[in-house]
Design a protein around this motif. Structure first.
Motif, short mmCIF file in Angstrom:
data_model
loop_
_atom_site.label_atom_id
_atom_site.label_comp_id
_atom_site.label_asym_id
_atom_site.label_seq_id
_atom_site.Cartn_x
_atom_site.Cartn_y
_atom_site.Cartn_z
N LEU A 167 0.81 -1.21 0.00
CA LEU A 167 0.00 0.00 0.00
C LEU A 167 0.84 1.26 0.00
O LEU A 167 0.43 2.29 -0.52
N ARG A 168 2.00 1.19 0.63
CA ARG A 168 2.81 2.39 0.84
C ARG A 168 3.80 2.70 -0.27
O ARG A 168 4.28 3.81 -0.39
N ARG A 169 4.13 1.68 -1.11
CA ARG A 169 5.12 1.89 -2.16
C ARG A 169 4.41 2.41 -3.42
O ARG A 169 3.62 1.68 -4.03
N PRO A 170 4.68 3.66 -3.85
CA PRO A 170 3.96 4.24 -4.99
C PRO A 170 4.49 3.75 -6.34
O PRO A 170 5.15 4.48 -7.08
N VAL A 171 4.21 2.51 -6.66
CA VAL A 171 4.64 1.94 -7.93
C VAL A 171 4.00 2.72 -9.08
O VAL A 171 2.79 2.90 -9.10
N GLY A 172 4.82 3.20 -10.00
CA GLY A 172 4.30 3.94 -11.14
C GLY A 172 4.02 5.40 -10.87
O GLY A 172 3.60 6.12 -11.76
N GLY A 173 4.23 5.83 -9.62
CA GLY A 173 3.96 7.23 -9.28
C GLY A 173 2.66 7.39 -8.51
O GLY A 173 1.85 6.46 -8.40
N ALA A 174 2.45 8.59 -8.00
CA ALA A 174 1.31 8.84 -7.12
C ALA A 174 -0.04 8.61 -7.79
O ALA A 174 -0.94 7.99 -7.22
N SER A 175 -0.21 9.08 -9.02
CA SER A 175 -1.52 8.96 -9.68
C SER A 175 -1.85 7.51 -10.00
O SER A 175 -2.99 7.06 -9.83
N VAL A 176 -0.84 6.76 -10.46
CA VAL A 176 -1.05 5.33 -10.74
C VAL A 176 -1.41 4.60 -9.46
O VAL A 176 -2.31 3.75 -9.43
N MET A 177 -0.75 4.94 -8.37
CA MET A 177 -1.00 4.27 -7.10
C MET A 177 -2.38 4.61 -6.55
O MET A 177 -3.06 3.74 -5.99
N ARG A 178 -2.80 5.86 -6.71
CA ARG A 178 -4.15 6.23 -6.25
C ARG A 178 -5.21 5.43 -6.99
O ARG A 178 -6.17 4.93 -6.39
N GLU A 179 -5.03 5.29 -8.30
CA GLU A 179 -5.99 4.52 -9.08
C GLU A 179 -6.01 3.06 -8.63
O GLU A 179 -7.07 2.43 -8.53
N GLN A 180 -4.82 2.51 -8.33
CA GLN A 180 -4.73 1.12 -7.90
C GLN A 180 -5.39 0.91 -6.54
O GLN A 180 -6.13 -0.06 -6.33
N LEU A 181 -5.15 1.81 -5.60
CA LEU A 181 -5.78 1.70 -4.28
C LEU A 181 -7.29 1.83 -4.38
O LEU A 181 -8.03 1.14 -3.68
N ALA A 182 -7.74 2.72 -5.26
CA ALA A 182 -9.19 2.87 -5.47
C ALA A 182 -9.77 1.58 -6.03
O ALA A 182 -10.89 1.18 -5.68
N ARG A 183 -9.02 0.90 -6.91
CA ARG A 183 -9.48 -0.38 -7.45
C ARG A 183 -9.64 -1.41 -6.33
O ARG A 183 -10.62 -2.16 -6.29
N LEU A 184 -8.68 -1.46 -5.43
CA LEU A 184 -8.77 -2.40 -4.31
C LEU A 184 -10.02 -2.14 -3.49
O LEU A 184 -10.74 -3.08 -3.11
N LEU A 185 -10.30 -0.89 -3.21
CA LEU A 185 -11.49 -0.56 -2.43
C LEU A 185 -12.76 -0.93 -3.18
O LEU A 185 -13.73 -1.41 -2.59
#
Length: 314
Positions: A167-185
């Motif tokens: 969750l804490r490692r921003p793979v691909g950068g902040a925007s990519v990670m936000r989209e990924q975390l939103a997908r998990l939710l």
């Protein structure tokens, strides 16, 4: 004149031979077929001669459509793709596509079945063995294609334990990670998907440094797979699988319960690196004991049903 490729030598050779036969039957040159499928003629030559990068799934579909192959090339493509992997990896992919229950511990990145396209591209681009952009897109396409089964009528039960580092490692950068975390939710509410987070404060454990997957197959047999940055090991012997099942059960027991896990994912999405509220040690021990007592329940849900709850998560 170049020597003909033996179609029996590999799945890629069989694919190339089929493309060539269908192209000649349609009276097309390589340049004409390339133009109709939006690739250069040398790309068609590479496919027919089995040199260069393997065809992408998108190209296989285009060839199938233009050549009127009635899905033959699309059906061959997964075998062509798997051929690039070592034998043990191919077997694991095949077993995963048959599994009725998939249990995973992810120590570094979001599992492929739950990755967004941008996150998958960022992860796969880190492979030092990658030959170029075309191979990267081929692998991204294949990963997204494997996700389709998770939403099909034959979908497996999926239970994933994510290390907090994921969750804490921003793979691909902040925007990519936000989209990924939103997908998990967003997928966390699906009846067939369970997500848990293993927080940093749990310290070391037996799967530290890699990932672990436990598969249950339609006939009731099981397999376990461990993977690191540059290795993978598939186990099908009962004694070995049982040992890794115990490790996986311990990880589930040590992880936060699903609802608290979603709070932690949400806090990571919102940039709160203090994390969500984590229960006290006493509460955690009680929750762990309850989960261990119910360790077999998740494997039986397909037959027994399950009460509705929120949804999450190739």
């Amino acid at each position: 004149m170049a020597e003909p490729i033996d179609p029996s030598s590999s799945m890629a050779a069989l694919f190339g031979a089929r493309v060539r036969r269908l192209r000649l039957a349609a009276g097309m040159t390589q340049a004409e077929l390339g133009a109709k499928t939006h690739v250069v003629s040398s790309r068609i030559a590479q496919i027919e001669r089995v040199c260069g990068a393997r065809p992408t799934l998108e190209l296989a579909r285009a060839l199938d459509r233009v050549l009127g192959a009635d899905e033959l090339l699309v059906e061959l493509w997964p075998y062509v793709y798997r051929e690039m992997f070592p034998d043990w990896a191919r077997v694991f992919i095949q077993l995963s596509e048959q599994a009725t229950v998939i249990g995973q511990y992810a120590g570094h990145v979001v599992p492929g079945l739950l990755q967004t396209e941008a996150y998958a591209r960022a992860v796969l681009s880190l492979d030092v063995r990658l030959s170029g952009e075309e191979q990267l897109e081929e692998r991204v396409s294949a990963r997204l294609e494997r996700q389709h089964r998770l939403w099909s009528a034959e979908r497996p039960e999926l239970w994933v334990v994510l290390d907090e580092a994921v969750l804490r490692r921003p793979v691909g950068g902040a925007s990519v990670m936000r989209e990924q975390l939103a997908r998990l939710l967003s997928v966390a509410g699906e009846r067939h998907i369970t997500l848990q987070v293993l927080p940093f404060d749990q310290g070391g454990h037996e799967a530290l440094g890699g990932s672990l997957t436990v598969l249950t197959l339609p006939d009731g047999s099981e397999a376990a797979y461990t993977e690191g940055a540059d290795y993978g090991q598939l186990m099908e012997e009962t004694a070995e699988v049982s040992r890794y099942k115990v490790i996986y059960d311990r990880l589930r027991a040590a992880a936060l319960p699903p609802l608290m896990s979603l709070d932690m994912i949400r806090s990571a999405l919102e940039g709160d690196h203090r994390g969500a509220h984590i229960p006290s040690g006493a509460v955690r021990r009680r929750l762990a004991q309850e989960q261990l007592q119910q360790s077999g329940r998740w494997r039986l849900r397909r037959g027994e049903g399950r009460s509705p709850r929120a949804r999450p998560r190739a």
